[in-house]
Scaffold this motif. Structure first.
Motif, mmCIF file in Angstrom:
data_model
loop_
_atom_site.group_PDB
_atom_site.id
_atom_site.type_symbol
_atom_site.label_atom_id
_atom_site.label_comp_id
_atom_site.label_asym_id
_atom_site.label_seq_id
_atom_site.Cartn_x
_atom_site.Cartn_y
_atom_site.Cartn_z
ATOM 1 N N ARG A 142 21.991 -36.784 -6.548
ATOM 2 C CA ARG A 142 23.787 -36.840 -6.132
ATOM 3 C C ARG A 142 24.189 -37.309 -6.562
ATOM 4 N NH1 ARG A 142 26.063 -39.326 -1.062
ATOM 5 N NH2 ARG A 142 27.221 -37.700 -0.066
ATOM 6 N N LYS A 143 24.425 -38.546 -7.126
ATOM 7 C CA LYS A 143 24.992 -38.898 -8.164
ATOM 8 C C LYS A 143 25.313 -38.406 -9.349
ATOM 9 C CE LYS A 143 25.323 -43.719 -9.714
ATOM 10 N NZ LYS A 143 24.716 -45.150 -9.957
ATOM 11 N N ARG A 172 29.731 -35.371 -13.454
ATOM 12 C CA ARG A 172 29.486 -34.680 -13.930
ATOM 13 C C ARG A 172 30.671 -34.049 -12.925
ATOM 14 N NH1 ARG A 172 28.422 -31.791 -17.984
ATOM 15 N NH2 ARG A 172 28.562 -29.549 -17.540
ATOM 16 N N THR A 173 30.848 -33.346 -11.744
ATOM 17 C CA THR A 173 31.773 -32.362 -11.127
ATOM 18 C C THR A 173 32.868 -32.776 -10.450
ATOM 19 O OG1 THR A 173 30.779 -31.807 -9.203
ATOM 20 C CG2 THR A 173 29.562 -30.555 -11.065
ATOM 21 N N GLY A 174 33.487 -34.428 -10.021
ATOM 22 C CA GLY A 174 34.080 -34.803 -9.289
ATOM 23 C C GLY A 174 33.658 -35.020 -7.278
ATOM 24 N N VAL A 175 32.649 -34.036 -7.151
ATOM 25 C CA VAL A 175 32.388 -34.191 -5.524
ATOM 26 C C VAL A 175 31.321 -34.504 -5.506
ATOM 27 C CG1 VAL A 175 34.226 -31.924 -5.589
ATOM 28 C CG2 VAL A 175 31.668 -31.474 -5.810
ATOM 29 N N PHE A 227 30.683 -30.051 -2.692
ATOM 30 C CA PHE A 227 30.366 -28.016 -3.628
ATOM 31 C C PHE A 227 29.856 -27.051 -2.415
ATOM 32 C CE2 PHE A 227 28.368 -25.244 -6.429
ATOM 33 C CZ PHE A 227 29.584 -25.088 -7.262
ATOM 34 N N ALA A 228 28.757 -27.174 -1.949
ATOM 35 C CA ALA A 228 28.344 -25.962 -1.117
ATOM 36 C C ALA A 228 29.425 -25.781 0.173
ATOM 37 C CB ALA A 228 26.941 -26.320 -0.779
ATOM 38 N N LEU A 288 35.862 -27.128 -11.490
ATOM 39 C CA LEU A 288 35.883 -28.474 -11.110
ATOM 40 C C LEU A 288 35.619 -29.596 -12.956
ATOM 41 C CD1 LEU A 288 33.409 -28.422 -8.443
ATOM 42 C CD2 LEU A 288 36.005 -29.071 -7.990
ATOM 43 N N GLU A 289 35.426 -28.223 -12.649
ATOM 44 C CA GLU A 289 34.594 -29.508 -15.178
ATOM 45 C C GLU A 289 36.032 -29.488 -15.256
ATOM 46 O OE1 GLU A 289 32.412 -26.737 -17.758
ATOM 47 O OE2 GLU A 289 30.882 -26.755 -16.691
ATOM 48 N N PHE A 290 37.235 -28.127 -15.593
ATOM 49 C CA PHE A 290 38.269 -28.342 -15.997
ATOM 50 C C PHE A 290 39.345 -29.069 -15.575
ATOM 51 C CE2 PHE A 290 42.956 -27.149 -15.176
ATOM 52 C CZ PHE A 290 43.306 -26.695 -16.816
ATOM 53 N N TRP A 291 39.138 -29.555 -13.580
ATOM 54 C CA TRP A 291 39.770 -30.821 -13.563
ATOM 55 C C TRP A 291 38.780 -31.698 -12.933
ATOM 56 C CZ3 TRP A 291 39.576 -28.629 -7.547
ATOM 57 C CH2 TRP A 291 41.121 -27.255 -8.343
#
Length: 86
Positions: A14-15, A20-23, A28-29, A61-64
């Motif tokens: 989770r951490k 990695r994604t910010g969420v 994400f799900a 998400l990677e872009f943001w």
């Protein structure tokens, strides 16, 4: 390669996932479920998407998160930069 990236990210704890994604994975799900529902309502015409909904979401998400260029994202995901561009 793209599927490996998605699979590897989804297997993170989770951490790590949040970092990695910010969420969080739960968020994400939920985001993926909303996008899949929307995708199901769309008319199917034209060329199929090069990436799955989950892959598109992760790339967004990677872009943001990292403010990477479309060229860099396209290279990492194995698609042309015009595919990355909205």
């Amino acid at each position: 390669m793209e599927q490996d990236r998605l699979t590897r990210t989804l297997k993170m704890n989770r951490k790590q996932f949040r970092r990695r994604t910010g969420v969080y994975p739960e968020t994400f799900a939920e985001m993926e479920a909303v996008l899949n529902e929307r995708e199901g309502r769309k008319k199917k015409s034209g060329r199929p998407a090069a990436l799955s909904v989950a892959e598109q979401l992760l790339m967004t998400l990677e872009f943001w998160r990292e403010y990477r260029t479309f060229a860099h994202l396209g290279d990492d995901w194995g698609v042309h930069e015009t595919t990355v561009h909205p």
